[in-house]
Design a protein around this motif. Sequence first.
Motif, PDB file in Angstrom:
ATOM      1  N   ALA A   5     -31.096  90.865  54.118  1.00  0.00           N
ATOM      2  CA  ALA A   5     -32.091  91.149  55.154  1.00  0.00           C
ATOM      3  C   ALA A   5     -31.506  91.123  56.557  1.00  0.00           C
ATOM      4  O   ALA A   5     -32.225  91.343  57.535  1.00  0.00           O
TER       5      ALA A   5
ATOM      6  N   ASN B  87     -40.289  84.840  57.780  1.00  0.00           N
ATOM      7  CA  ASN B  87     -40.327  84.670  56.326  1.00  0.00           C
ATOM      8  C   ASN B  87     -38.983  84.286  55.729  1.00  0.00           C
ATOM      9  O   ASN B  87     -38.898  83.942  54.551  1.00  0.00           O
TER      10      ASN B  87
ATOM     11  N   GLN C 230     -40.163  85.932  45.656  1.00  0.00           N
ATOM     12  CA  GLN C 230     -41.266  86.864  45.863  1.00  0.00           C
ATOM     13  C   GLN C 230     -40.788  88.298  45.693  1.00  0.00           C
ATOM     14  O   GLN C 230     -39.626  88.612  45.977  1.00  0.00           O
TER      15      GLN C 230
ATOM     16  N   TYR D  62     -41.004  92.205  46.957  1.00  0.00           N
ATOM     17  CA  TYR D  62     -41.257  92.835  48.264  1.00  0.00           C
ATOM     18  C   TYR D  62     -41.089  94.344  48.140  1.00  0.00           C
ATOM     19  O   TYR D  62     -40.444  94.838  47.221  1.00  0.00           O
ATOM     20  N   SER D  63     -41.680  95.059  49.063  1.00  0.00           N
ATOM     21  CA  SER D  63     -41.621  96.533  49.068  1.00  0.00           C
ATOM     22  C   SER D  63     -41.925  97.094  47.683  1.00  0.00           C
ATOM     23  O   SER D  63     -41.276  98.037  47.216  1.00  0.00           O
TER      24      SER D  63
ATOM     25  N   HIS E  90     -39.936 100.750  48.678  1.00  0.00           N
ATOM     26  CA  HIS E  90     -38.611 100.365  49.164  1.00  0.00           C
ATOM     27  C   HIS E  90     -37.787 101.594  49.519  1.00  0.00           C
ATOM     28  O   HIS E  90     -37.727 102.569  48.773  1.00  0.00           O
TER      29      HIS E  90
ATOM     30  N   THR F 115     -38.623  97.422  41.542  1.00  0.00           N
ATOM     31  CA  THR F 115     -39.211  96.297  42.264  1.00  0.00           C
ATOM     32  C   THR F 115     -38.122  95.297  42.619  1.00  0.00           C
ATOM     33  O   THR F 115     -37.509  94.694  41.722  1.00  0.00           O
TER      34      THR F 115
ATOM     35  N   HIS G 212     -36.836  91.637  44.386  1.00  0.00           N
ATOM     36  CA  HIS G 212     -37.334  90.290  44.623  1.00  0.00           C
ATOM     37  C   HIS G 212     -36.334  89.550  45.502  1.00  0.00           C
ATOM     38  O   HIS G 212     -35.121  89.708  45.349  1.00  0.00           O
ATOM     39  N   LEU G 213     -36.840  88.746  46.405  1.00  0.00           N
ATOM     40  CA  LEU G 213     -35.998  87.959  47.308  1.00  0.00           C
ATOM     41  C   LEU G 213     -35.820  86.561  46.735  1.00  0.00           C
ATOM     42  O   LEU G 213     -36.805  85.869  46.443  1.00  0.00           O
TER      43      LEU G 213
END
Length: 342
Positions: free
Chosen positions: A183, A190, A201, A203-204, A209, A232, A234-235
């Motif tokens: 990121a 966040n 979580q 994201y996008s 994305h 999908t 995930h962070l």
Amino acid sequence: MTHRIAILGASGYTGAELVRLIATHPGMEIVALSADRKAGQGMAEVFPFLRHMALPTLQRIEEIDFSQVDLAFCALPHATSQAVIGELPRDLKVVDLSADFRLRDPAEYAKWYGQPHSQPELQKEAVYGLTEFYRDEIRAARLVAGTGCNAATGQYALRPLIEAGVIDLDEILIDLKAGVSGAGRSLKENLLHAELSEGTQAYSAGGKHRHLGEFDQEFTKAAGRPVLVQFTPHLLPMNRGILASVYVRGDAAQVHATLAARYAAEPFLHVLPFGALPSTHDIRGSNYVHVGVTGDRIPGRVLVVAALDNLCKGSSGQAMQNANLMLGLEETAGLLMAPVFP
């Protein structure tokens, strides 16, 4: 011969990673480092882990004498990068680490990045920087566009399978986990430790994305017909690494054999024995990619797992691999360090 290197945007994570890699490169010397807000500071102030190196002071881009530079790495934010590269000398070799030149179609760039491209002629010139699939084009290029780190991981798992036609192209699901350094270094609420640690979580999600633009472009090109994947990310509360679990339909043994054959001669791509799956622990801090394949209890379903370090093979290491080709150097120069463990 030693090649003179400039790093534009050296105060970010990918810029620092480039400095780390070039430190042991036998054919590169850093002659200029740029930053915006941190101009005038030394790299030791910005990144104390680099204090053992004698490096140029950070300066603004307009202060750099590019007549003394053989190749520039551009590690700047999206949109900023295209404007800066548009002003650089036309004979200067450039490896861009941003998203600005990854998508060949200007309409696709506008769709995914929310604004028109300011350098459409340069966009036509740029070569997509997935080294193992564009090696010859990269050798001859002046401008190379580094891939997205998520996009690279998914492509290493899937591209040989799509090219060989051994999987169902209409049922591809990529479930990806990424470390927080992907990121960037800018302060974001966040990404504060108290907000990120002890949890994960998505994201996008739902096709939002931006790296989907690269998947669409490259998978469609490889297949010769439109290919849309479900993706999908995930962070995860880890600093480095990407692990992609890719679900496809096909014969597991054939999938494994196809990947093993395609990557057999690649120095940085390692296909594990059938049934073994990779971990981000095993590629951390390196330019290596580990790929594993296993079958499922449901016949005809296959899991392919790919792991790489997002800051190295996913960005700065890949950039150096491409720069080596552009400068006529050994492709692996400066990149054969072992992963860091534990």
